[in-house]
Design an enzyme around this catalytic site. Structure first.
Site, PDB file in Angstrom:
ATOM      1  N   HIS A   1       3.047  -1.379  -2.210  1.00 45.00           N
ATOM      2  CA  HIS A   1       4.508  -1.477  -2.306  1.00 45.00           C
ATOM      3  C   HIS A   1       5.101  -2.391  -1.234  1.00 45.00           C
ATOM      4  CE1 HIS A   1       4.373   1.983  -5.027  1.00 45.00           C
ATOM      5  NE2 HIS A   1       3.685   2.650  -4.117  1.00 45.00           N
TER       6      HIS A   1
ATOM      7  N   ASP B   1       9.494   2.692   7.592  1.00 46.39           N
ATOM      8  CA  ASP B   1       9.269   4.132   7.808  1.00 46.39           C
ATOM      9  C   ASP B   1       7.754   4.264   7.930  1.00 46.39           C
ATOM     10  OD1 ASP B   1       8.818   3.603   5.028  1.00 46.39           O
ATOM     11  OD2 ASP B   1       9.104   5.713   4.519  1.00 46.39           O
TER      12      ASP B   1
HETATM   13  O1  RIB Z   1       7.913   4.345  -3.261  1.00 42.67           O
HETATM   14  C1  RIB Z   1       7.097   3.676  -2.347  1.00 42.67           C
HETATM   15  C2  RIB Z   1       7.754   3.587  -1.002  1.00 42.67           C
HETATM   16  O2  RIB Z   1       7.931   4.899  -0.450  1.00 42.67           O
HETATM   17  C3  RIB Z   1       6.961   2.831   0.033  1.00 42.67           C
HETATM   18  O3  RIB Z   1       7.843   2.140   0.881  1.00 42.67           O
HETATM   19  C4  RIB Z   1       6.268   3.923   0.802  1.00 42.67           C
HETATM   20  O4  RIB Z   1       5.899   3.514   2.095  1.00 42.67           O
HETATM   21  C5  RIB Z   1       7.313   5.001   0.832  1.00 42.67           C
HETATM   22  O5  RIB Z   1       8.224   4.733   1.874  1.00 42.67           O
HETATM   23 CA    CA Z   2       7.621   2.463   3.284  1.00 44.67          CA
END
Ligand code: RIB
Ligand code: CA
Length: 325
Positions: free
Chosen positions: A253, A19
């Protein structure tokens, strides 16, 4: 196989289901800078952005990073249990209105593929089997839809996803992480029907932090890729100064999920059969499935991470892309 950035090495094929927000862009750069990986396609999902904006960003960044040959596939546009999707204000605050920190990147010359993301995922698992790993880093709707359509996909796909929180609080509510919150039903299908699923969630990704000190190095390369990575990540670090000032940096992340797909020894994995709560105040929580205790495990959760080793890997790999190599 030969990786344009790595010479002769044994390579794993990978599909990123993004995303395309800022840490998704860092995950893409990490994958492109990794000699062990052959990125065969990006499937676009929604979350930080609408799916069509994700497609645009995917294509634009692939061109900026020198890999316009990698195909991009548009995915499902909203959650299984909903009719539509709107980007949450908190996502816009963290990733900018355009998903990449409101930094301007020109549209790519390349276009999105005609094949759907779900069909590409199903076909790729059928074609490559154990040589392929799929890394979802946004809403899991594409993955769940592929599992619903193809039991073979559920049986044979190797998945390392960013999302969830097992033993730490959530980031959108006290027990819910953002990617799971976008489509809890999809995430639940993925963790209960997948046969090889690894969760890289907030338990570990909020330990791997980046600061302005690192982004300065990318800017100093003086390349368009280095400039974009530095400017977008600075926007993300600035947002973290408001949302989580106690951390002293931004969470890596999505790149950590790519890191674990390459080298699972970067984390400690707890084998546990997972489910996602779908009802009541804990809707969206990732937790052990009480109905599958004692059964052989199909999911495992990263519960500790070798932070210095990951950060070294991260800076080496993303640094190659930032330098324009
Ligand atoms: O919680 C972190 C996630 O949420 C990551 O993938 C960030 O890009 C959002 O999509
Ligand atoms: Ca993400």
């Amino acid at each position: 196989a030969t990786n344009p950035r790595g010479g002769e090495v044994k390579m794993t094929k990978i599909i990123l289901d993004l995303d395309m927000g800022i840490d998704d862009a860092l995950a893409l750069a990490y994958a492109l800078g990794s000699p062990e990986l052959d990125l065969i396609g990006i499937t676009a999902t929604y979350g930080n952005v609408l799916v069509q904006d994700g497609v645009r960003n995917d294509l634009a960044l692939l061109e900026l990073f020198g890999r316009p040959d990698i195909p991009v596939f548009a995915g499902e546009s909203h959650a299984l249990a909903k009719d539509g999707f709107e980007v949450l204000p908190i996502s816009e605050f963290i990733h900018g209105t355009n998903g990449i920190g409101d930094v301007t990147v020109p549209d790519a010359a390349a276009c999105c593929q005609k094949q759907s993301a779900v069909d590409f995922l199903i076909d790729s698992v059928a074609k490559y089997g154990d040589d392929l790993v799929i890394v979802p880093t946004g809403a899991m709707t594409n993955i769940a839809t592929a599992m619903r359509r193809s039991p073979e996909f559920a049986e044979h796909a190797h998945i390392v996803f960013m999302g969830g929180a097992l033993a730490v609080p959530g980031n959108v509510s006290p027990c819910v992480e953002a990617n799971i919150s976008q489509d809890p039903e999809a995430a639940d299908i993925m963790v209960r029907h997948g046969k090889d699923v690894t969760m890289v969630g907030l338990d570990v990704t909020l330990q791997t932090l980046l600061t302005y000190e690192e982004t300065r190095k990318w800017r100093e390369y003086g390349t368009p890729a280095g400039q974009l990575l530095a400017d977008a990540t600075d926007y993300y670090i600035k947002a973290y100064e408001t949302t989580a000032p106690e951390l002293g940096g931004c969470g890596l992340h999505d790149p950590l999920a790519v890191g674990v797909a390459i080298d699972p020894t970067l984390v400690t994995l707890l084998p546990i059969n997972l489910k996602v709560d779908l009802e009541g105040p804990t809707r969206g929580r990732t937790i052990g499935d009480e109905n599958r205790m004692g059964e052989s495990t199909t999911t495992r959760v990263a519960v500790a991470v070798d932070v210095p080793r990951f950060l070294t890997e991260f800076m080496t790999r993303v640094g190659k892309v930032a330098a324009g190599l």
